[in-house]
Design an enzyme around this catalytic site. Structure first.
Site, PDB file in Angstrom:
ATOM      1  CE  LYS A   1      -3.869  -1.881   2.679  1.00 17.82           C
ATOM      2  NZ  LYS A   1      -4.923  -1.671   1.675  1.00 17.82           N
TER       3      LYS A   1
ATOM      4  NE  ARG B   1     -10.812 -10.035  -1.688  1.00 16.08           N
ATOM      5  CZ  ARG B   1     -11.137  -9.162  -2.626  1.00 16.08           C
ATOM      6  NH1 ARG B   1     -11.444  -9.571  -3.852  1.00 16.08           N
ATOM      7  NH2 ARG B   1     -11.199  -7.875  -2.359  1.00 16.08           N
TER       8      ARG B   1
HETATM    9  N1  BES Z   1      -8.080  -3.754   4.596  1.00 13.47           N
HETATM   10  C1  BES Z   1      -8.217  -3.383   3.235  1.00 13.47           C
HETATM   11  C2  BES Z   1      -9.513  -2.639   2.971  1.00 13.47           C
HETATM   12  C3  BES Z   1      -9.550  -1.191   3.375  1.00 13.47           C
HETATM   13  C4  BES Z   1      -8.820  -0.245   2.688  1.00 13.47           C
HETATM   14  C5  BES Z   1     -10.379  -0.778   4.378  1.00 13.47           C
HETATM   15  C6  BES Z   1      -8.911   1.085   3.050  1.00 13.47           C
HETATM   16  C7  BES Z   1     -10.480   0.539   4.732  1.00 13.47           C
HETATM   17  C8  BES Z   1      -9.736   1.477   4.069  1.00 13.47           C
HETATM   18  C9  BES Z   1      -8.195  -4.622   2.365  1.00 13.47           C
HETATM   19  O1  BES Z   1      -7.402  -5.655   2.799  1.00 13.47           O
HETATM   20  C10 BES Z   1      -7.685  -4.193   1.042  1.00 13.47           C
HETATM   21  O2  BES Z   1      -6.559  -3.801   0.962  1.00 13.47           O
HETATM   22  N2  BES Z   1      -8.532  -4.261   0.024  1.00 13.47           N
HETATM   23  C11 BES Z   1      -8.163  -3.837  -1.281  1.00 13.47           C
HETATM   24  C12 BES Z   1      -8.711  -4.841  -2.268  1.00 13.47           C
HETATM   25  C13 BES Z   1      -8.206  -4.666  -3.649  1.00 13.47           C
HETATM   26  C14 BES Z   1      -6.734  -5.006  -3.715  1.00 13.47           C
HETATM   27  C15 BES Z   1      -9.002  -5.561  -4.565  1.00 13.47           C
HETATM   28  C16 BES Z   1      -8.763  -2.460  -1.519  1.00 13.47           C
HETATM   29  O3  BES Z   1      -9.879  -2.201  -1.059  1.00 13.47           O
HETATM   30  O4  BES Z   1      -8.085  -1.632  -2.105  1.00 13.47           O
HETATM   31 MN    MN Z   2      -5.406  -5.450   2.121  1.00 15.06          MN
END
Ligand code: BES
Ligand code: MN
Ligand code: ZN
Length: 486
Positions: free
Chosen positions: A270, A344
């Site tokens: 990230k 997931r």
């Molecule tokens: N924990 C995150 C989701 C999240 C991101 C919650 C920002 C709250 C704020 C999750 O594990 C994630 O990174 N999801 C990705 C999925 C994507 C790679 C398909 C997302 O939401 O960007």
């Molecule tokens: Mn994630």
């Protein structure tokens, strides 16, 4: 905090013995029945333009002549709903922040009646007002001195109101536990910490707690969960906590909480901005612990099982890589195209594990997608379920608890996005509809289960100056589970 009911004697509200008196003022001008000293202050404030009969309006008065309580707070109450009450009390209690008051009485200016739902909302408002994270902040302000809250009501309302207060106390204790866990930084709140919290909860409330270690999970074949865990120096923990409030033969409610104690994204790392907030990525797990606590405290006649797959999502030499294919506990293979879609991957193995309990219903709770935040913002959690009756039951629980959700679709057309040339499925689809494809992924692991998924990415915590965990959706979940109790 001690919550109780009281009724006024001949002295009226002005004679109520408390350190502070919070008076809820309905629309329509200064209420007729209000005692003289209180009427005079309120009427004068109205005349001076310091109190209007509109939402959010509050007024503080100190040592009002003829009033026993040293502090008086007036708060406008827009209508008789629990929601309006919670808002009004939030505003009124803010004026007592940092005050020396230990005993607070709360009353309706017009003697309006109290429902159980209002009692519950009252406890939520007070608990919210006094909550302060202190664990890693020695310089935090002193805790609130408030120790006792008494609700002024009619004798006939005591039974209903007391039930509401008790339910509110159980939920508030659960939500506070969830907040305390989620607010802790990830170097404190590790998978081992969550396991220790579960064990502690078990001891205090009579839950059976079992923690599967990495080798146990390997033996079972949880290849998907372990793939996420493999990049971290922190050992993963697969936590199972059981509350048995009903008969052995009673099918349990199973809650599955995402317990990523920190989500860096892994190799699909990230960006740096706001990455600190990924310590809240165990908000689903925290809400499961909180709900277990609330349900156990309420001694509910229901069987409840909490399952928490807990690990860190880290990049390292041993981390899972984009393109890696893993075999889940269900036997289905997954091509991990993006290591940041890790929630997931840990939930799917937990959902398969849940089947062994022959549950009446399985609900997973996860800070799963940024896309859900884009869709619903920070007010309503995303609810996904192929089961209309279950969806309605959960939505209703959310409304009752003032912890609302909103149903999202699960049409089979969305499943297309998860096709892979190298495995049974990919772990991500395109950006569009990201919260739905995430739910469709989970759905592939639910078989014949009666299942729902709550995406709490927008509701589990707040960003900005008020950064911190909310304790949601402990209210929704507790209402749902208590609704299924005998
Ligand atoms: N924990 C995150 C989701 C999240 C991101 C919650 C920002 C709250 C704020 C999750 O594990 C994630 O990174 N999801 C990705 C999925 C994507 C790679 C398909 C997302 O939401 O960007
Ligand atoms: Mn994630
Ligand atoms: Zn995550």
């Amino acid at each position: 905090m001690d919550f109780k009911t009281q009724w006024v004697g001949a002295g009226g509200l002005a004679g109520v013995a408390a350190d502070a008196l919070l008076v809820l003022v309905p629309p329509g001008g200064v209420p007729k029945g209000l005692d003289k000293p209180l009427t005079e202050v309120l009427a004068a404030a109205v005349k001076d333009g310091d109190f209007e009969f509109k939402a959010g309006q509050t007024l503080y008065a100190h040592r009002v002549v003829g009033v026993k309580a040293a502090r008086v707070v007036f708060a406008f109450l827009a209508d008789t709903s629990a929601k309006a009450l919670r808002k009004a009390l939030g505003g009124g209690l803010a004026l007592l922040k940092g005050s020396g008051a230990k005993a607070l009485s709360i009353a309706q200016a017009d003697g309006a009646s109290w429902t159980a739902a209002c009692g519950e909302a009252l406890v939520a408002a007070v608990s919210e007002a006094v909550y302060l994270y202190r664990e890693t902040k020695p310089s935090a302000p002193a805790p609130s001195k408030l120790a006792a809250v008494s609700v002024v009501c009619a004798k006939g309302e005591v039974a209903g109101l007391t039930a509401g207060l008790q339910r509110g106390e159980a939920i508030a204790a659960g939500a506070t536990l969830a907040r305390e866990c989620a607010n802790r930084p990830a170097n404190h709140c590790t998978p081992s910490f969550l396991a220790a919290q579960a064990r502690q909860l078990g001891k205090a409330f009579g839950l059976k707690v079992e923690v599967l270690e990495r080798k146990d999970c390997e033996k079972l074949g949880m290849g998907s969960f372990l793939a996420v865990a493999q990049g971290s120096a922190q050992p993963p923990k697969f936590i199972v906590a059981r509350w048995q409030g009903a008969g052995k033969q009673d099918a349990p409610v199973v809650l599955v909480g995402k317990g990523i104690t920190f989500d860096t994204g892994g190799i699909s790392i990230k960006p740096a901005a706001e990455m600190d907030e990924m310590k809240f990525d165990m908000g689903g797990a925290a809400s499961v612990l909180g709900t277990l606590r609330a349900v156990a405290q309420a001694k509910a006649k229901v069987n409840l099982i909490g399952i928490i797959p807990a690990c860190e999502n880290m990049p390292s030499g041993s981390a899972v890589k984009p393109g890696d294919v893993v075999t889940s506990l269900s036997g289905q293979t997954i091509e991990i195209l993006n290591t940041d879609a890790e929630g997931r991957l840990i939930l799917c193995d937990a959902l398969t594990y849940a089947e062994r309990f022959k549950p009446a219903v399985v609900i997973d709770i996860a800070t799963l997608t940024g896309a859900c935040v884009i869709a619903l913002g920070h007010h309503r959690s995303g609810l996904f379920s192929p089961d209309d009756a279950l969806a309605a039951e959960l939505l209703a629980a959310g409304e009752q608890a003032l912890d609302p959700a909103w149903r999202m679709p699960l049409d089979e057309e969305y499943d297309e996005a998860l096709k892979s040339n190298f495995a049974d499925m990919a772990n991500v689809g395109p950006r569009a509809g990201g919260s739905i494809t995430a739910a469709m992924f989970l759905k592939r692991f639910t078989g014949k289960l009666s299942w729902a998924h709550l995406d709490i990415a927008g509701t589990a915590w707040k960003s900005g100056v008020a950064k911190g965990a909310t304790g949601r959706p402990v209210g929704l979940l507790t209402h749902f589970v208590l609704g299924r109790a005998k």
